[in-house]
Design a protein around this motif. Sequence first.
Motif, PDB file in Angstrom:
ATOM      1  N   MET A  35       0.882  -0.873   0.515  1.00 60.65           N
ATOM      2  CA  MET A  35      -0.507  -0.404   0.163  1.00 60.65           C
ATOM      3  C   MET A  35       0.856   1.299  -0.179  1.00 60.65           C
ATOM      4  O   MET A  35       1.844   1.350   0.663  1.00 60.65           O
ATOM      5  CB  MET A  35      -1.090   0.070   1.141  1.00 60.65           C
ATOM      6  N   VAL A  36       0.363   2.136  -0.968  1.00 61.50           N
ATOM      7  CA  VAL A  36       1.469   3.338  -0.988  1.00 61.50           C
ATOM      8  C   VAL A  36       0.492   4.959  -1.512  1.00 61.50           C
ATOM      9  O   VAL A  36      -0.391   4.054  -1.755  1.00 61.50           O
ATOM     10  CB  VAL A  36       2.500   3.188  -2.046  1.00 61.50           C
ATOM     11  N   GLY A  37       0.542   6.008  -0.769  1.00 59.95           N
ATOM     12  CA  GLY A  37      -0.025   7.115  -0.741  1.00 59.95           C
ATOM     13  C   GLY A  37       0.241   7.820  -2.503  1.00 59.95           C
ATOM     14  O   GLY A  37       1.065   7.851  -2.589  1.00 59.95           O
ATOM     15  N   ASP A  38      -0.327   8.014  -3.750  1.00 53.96           N
ATOM     16  CA  ASP A  38       0.106   8.890  -4.531  1.00 53.96           C
ATOM     17  C   ASP A  38       0.992  10.275  -3.985  1.00 53.96           C
ATOM     18  O   ASP A  38       0.863  10.541  -5.503  1.00 53.96           O
ATOM     19  CB  ASP A  38      -0.928   8.987  -5.438  1.00 53.96           C
ATOM     20  N   GLU A  39       0.922  10.533  -3.043  1.00 55.89           N
ATOM     21  CA  GLU A  39       1.287  11.247  -2.965  1.00 55.89           C
ATOM     22  C   GLU A  39       3.029  11.604  -1.934  1.00 55.89           C
ATOM     23  O   GLU A  39       3.229  12.328  -0.983  1.00 55.89           O
ATOM     24  CB  GLU A  39       0.728  13.333  -2.499  1.00 55.89           C
ATOM     25  N   ASP A  40       3.092   9.932  -1.718  1.00 55.46           N
ATOM     26  CA  ASP A  40       4.710   9.331  -0.830  1.00 55.46           C
ATOM     27  C   ASP A  40       5.118   9.531  -1.414  1.00 55.46           C
ATOM     28  O   ASP A  40       5.570   8.215  -2.167  1.00 55.46           O
ATOM     29  CB  ASP A  40       4.201   8.490   0.440  1.00 55.46           C
ATOM     30  N   ASP A  41       5.774  10.146  -2.443  1.00 54.98           N
ATOM     31  CA  ASP A  41       6.972  10.432  -4.080  1.00 54.98           C
ATOM     32  C   ASP A  41       8.126   9.178  -3.756  1.00 54.98           C
ATOM     33  O   ASP A  41       8.308   9.095  -4.359  1.00 54.98           O
ATOM     34  CB  ASP A  41       7.011  11.508  -4.194  1.00 54.98           C
ATOM     35  N   ALA A  42       8.523   9.355  -1.796  1.00 50.64           N
ATOM     36  CA  ALA A  42       9.393   8.256  -1.566  1.00 50.64           C
ATOM     37  C   ALA A  42       9.233   6.683  -1.648  1.00 50.64           C
ATOM     38  O   ALA A  42      10.396   6.604  -1.897  1.00 50.64           O
ATOM     39  CB  ALA A  42      10.277   8.730  -0.591  1.00 50.64           C
ATOM     40  N   CYS A  43       7.995   7.070  -1.840  1.00 51.09           N
ATOM     41  CA  CYS A  43       7.394   5.340  -1.358  1.00 51.09           C
ATOM     42  C   CYS A  43       7.147   4.750  -2.638  1.00 51.09           C
ATOM     43  O   CYS A  43       7.363   3.417  -2.851  1.00 51.09           O
ATOM     44  CB  CYS A  43       7.140   4.624  -0.600  1.00 51.09           C
ATOM     45  N   ILE A  44       6.485   5.377  -3.542  1.00 46.20           N
ATOM     46  CA  ILE A  44       6.469   4.572  -5.309  1.00 46.20           C
ATOM     47  C   ILE A  44       7.207   4.318  -6.115  1.00 46.20           C
ATOM     48  O   ILE A  44       6.814   2.835  -5.919  1.00 46.20           O
ATOM     49  CB  ILE A  44       5.731   5.753  -5.399  1.00 46.20           C
ATOM     50  N   GLU A  45       8.533   4.540  -6.354  1.00 47.58           N
ATOM     51  CA  GLU A  45       9.120   3.603  -6.829  1.00 47.58           C
ATOM     52  C   GLU A  45       9.009   2.214  -6.014  1.00 47.58           C
ATOM     53  O   GLU A  45       9.559   1.294  -6.737  1.00 47.58           O
ATOM     54  CB  GLU A  45      10.633   4.369  -7.366  1.00 47.58           C
ATOM     55  N   PRO A  46       9.387   2.379  -5.157  1.00 43.43           N
ATOM     56  CA  PRO A  46      10.108   1.480  -3.800  1.00 43.43           C
ATOM     57  C   PRO A  46       8.990   0.211  -3.928  1.00 43.43           C
ATOM     58  O   PRO A  46       8.887  -1.076  -3.810  1.00 43.43           O
ATOM     59  CB  PRO A  46      10.508   1.653  -2.569  1.00 43.43           C
ATOM     60  N   SER A  47       7.679   0.852  -4.138  1.00 43.74           N
ATOM     61  CA  SER A  47       6.647   0.063  -3.752  1.00 43.74           C
ATOM     62  C   SER A  47       6.033  -0.332  -5.007  1.00 43.74           C
ATOM     63  O   SER A  47       6.251  -1.545  -5.650  1.00 43.74           O
ATOM     64  CB  SER A  47       4.894   0.976  -4.083  1.00 43.74           C
ATOM     65  N   LEU A  48       6.249   0.254  -6.348  1.00 41.62           N
ATOM     66  CA  LEU A  48       6.251  -0.487  -7.987  1.00 41.62           C
ATOM     67  C   LEU A  48       7.121  -1.461  -7.869  1.00 41.62           C
ATOM     68  O   LEU A  48       6.761  -2.999  -8.441  1.00 41.62           O
ATOM     69  CB  LEU A  48       6.836   0.213  -8.662  1.00 41.62           C
ATOM     70  N   PHE A  49       8.860  -1.452  -6.881  1.00 42.17           N
ATOM     71  CA  PHE A  49       9.662  -2.505  -7.660  1.00 42.17           C
ATOM     72  C   PHE A  49       9.572  -3.468  -6.962  1.00 42.17           C
ATOM     73  O   PHE A  49      10.000  -4.587  -7.569  1.00 42.17           O
ATOM     74  CB  PHE A  49      11.271  -1.403  -6.458  1.00 42.17           C
ATOM     75  N   LEU A  50       9.319  -3.441  -5.708  1.00 44.63           N
ATOM     76  CA  LEU A  50       8.165  -4.465  -5.124  1.00 44.63           C
ATOM     77  C   LEU A  50       7.087  -5.520  -5.821  1.00 44.63           C
ATOM     78  O   LEU A  50       7.150  -7.011  -5.559  1.00 44.63           O
ATOM     79  CB  LEU A  50       8.189  -4.510  -3.297  1.00 44.63           C
ATOM     80  N   LYS A  51       5.984  -4.951  -6.340  1.00 44.26           N
ATOM     81  CA  LYS A  51       4.946  -5.125  -7.205  1.00 44.26           C
ATOM     82  C   LYS A  51       5.707  -6.144  -8.277  1.00 44.26           C
ATOM     83  O   LYS A  51       4.921  -7.446  -8.831  1.00 44.26           O
ATOM     84  CB  LYS A  51       4.241  -4.270  -7.966  1.00 44.26           C
ATOM     85  N   ARG A  52       7.071  -5.517  -8.870  1.00 46.60           N
ATOM     86  CA  ARG A  52       6.993  -5.963  -9.866  1.00 46.60           C
ATOM     87  C   ARG A  52       8.299  -7.642  -9.809  1.00 46.60           C
ATOM     88  O   ARG A  52       8.305  -8.678 -10.645  1.00 46.60           O
ATOM     89  CB  ARG A  52       8.717  -5.454 -10.152  1.00 46.60           C
ATOM     90  N   ARG A  53       8.631  -7.677  -8.091  1.00 47.83           N
ATOM     91  CA  ARG A  53       9.472  -8.838  -7.692  1.00 47.83           C
ATOM     92  C   ARG A  53       8.615  -9.625  -6.942  1.00 47.83           C
ATOM     93  O   ARG A  53       8.878 -11.251  -6.945  1.00 47.83           O
ATOM     94  CB  ARG A  53      10.876  -8.525  -7.323  1.00 47.83           C
ATOM     95  N   ILE A  54       7.332  -9.493  -6.402  1.00 48.38           N
ATOM     96  CA  ILE A  54       7.110 -10.538  -5.815  1.00 48.38           C
ATOM     97  C   ILE A  54       5.606 -10.602  -6.544  1.00 48.38           C
ATOM     98  O   ILE A  54       4.410  -9.811  -6.610  1.00 48.38           O
ATOM     99  CB  ILE A  54       6.607  -9.604  -4.261  1.00 48.38           C
ATOM    100  N   ALA A  55       5.656 -12.257  -7.269  1.00 48.54           N
ATOM    101  CA  ALA A  55       5.039 -12.995  -7.994  1.00 48.54           C
ATOM    102  C   ALA A  55       3.269 -12.601  -7.451  1.00 48.54           C
ATOM    103  O   ALA A  55       2.090 -12.754  -7.630  1.00 48.54           O
ATOM    104  CB  ALA A  55       4.961 -14.268  -9.098  1.00 48.54           C
ATOM    105  N   SER A  56       3.414 -12.575  -6.306  1.00 43.31           N
ATOM    106  CA  SER A  56       2.184 -13.253  -5.099  1.00 43.31           C
ATOM    107  C   SER A  56       1.817 -12.007  -4.368  1.00 43.31           C
ATOM    108  O   SER A  56       1.014 -11.600  -3.474  1.00 43.31           O
ATOM    109  CB  SER A  56       2.179 -13.989  -4.106  1.00 43.31           C
ATOM    110  N   SER A  57       2.236 -10.514  -4.946  1.00 43.23           N
ATOM    111  CA  SER A  57       1.752  -9.575  -4.353  1.00 43.23           C
ATOM    112  C   SER A  57       0.903  -8.592  -4.922  1.00 43.23           C
ATOM    113  O   SER A  57       0.322  -8.350  -6.372  1.00 43.23           O
ATOM    114  CB  SER A  57       2.727  -8.413  -4.634  1.00 43.23           C
TER     115      SER A  57
END
Length: 287
Positions: free
Chosen positions: A219-241
């Motif tokens: 979960m990430v807020g769309d105005e939490d700039d520092a955490c958007i890219e790492p959240s996408l990083f995790l989504k792309r790598r964890i198949a069960s996410s």
Amino acid sequence: MPFATTKDHVQLYYEEAGDGTPLLLLHEFAADYASFEPQMRYFARGHRCITYSARGYTPSHVPDNDADYDYQHMRDDAIAILDHLRIAAAHFVGSSMGAYSALQVALSVPSRVLSLTLSGIGSGFEAERLDDYRARCRAEADEFERGGASEITKLAGLTPARIPFLVKDPRGFRDFHDALGEHDANGSARTMRNFQGARPPLSAFADAISALTLPTLIMVGDEDDACIEPSLFLKRRIASSGLAMFPKSGHALNLEEPALFNATLEKFLALAEAGRWGPRDPRSVRE
């Protein structure tokens, strides 16, 4: 007051409520055990909910040595809570700092984790910004030691990612800000310097993250700039996410948007417990 003792003899204060499948809640840097009260009240209706203050956050013990605040200690503290309560495995729900620790438990001892919920994770992720992020953490730690609680609320309480909370819910933000002003300045300084400012970035665990098979909600807020890219990083790598982005929202999602946070988490837990939160179907991946 209930306390669990870690392997290095640190006393961790915890609270629990409810019965059912265990749900362990791990707080962010600018919070403590009490910040999960909206979730404790809601999820205790169907789960055994546990929340605790990390080392350095009263009423837990505040160790004197910087070496006692690295990310491995924080990871092992979560396991110590489970051991103390004789819980074999739990759903882990972490916010920011707590999300990083929850992920580390999953990477180290996945058998202790039923599912992962990672909210606002990954500040300092980008390689080109990592050095500046760590330098800022060290500088803020020094300010906490010099200025005490007033510096904590000024530097950690009004970061850009917390402004959406202030704008949409001034009363809720005031409660958060007042609670932050009660933190132990030395504990906050050591946590900022040695955990926030020294932990490896998520990219250092890329291969291990890609091997995770646990049901995972990001979960990430769309105005939490520092955490958007790492959240996408995790989504792309964890198949069960799965990734949930909250609109017009910042960092502390469980406080800023408690109803949406709870509803999103509740649906995820129901699907995970039913065995219906599986890996992504390969046919949905664009080549």
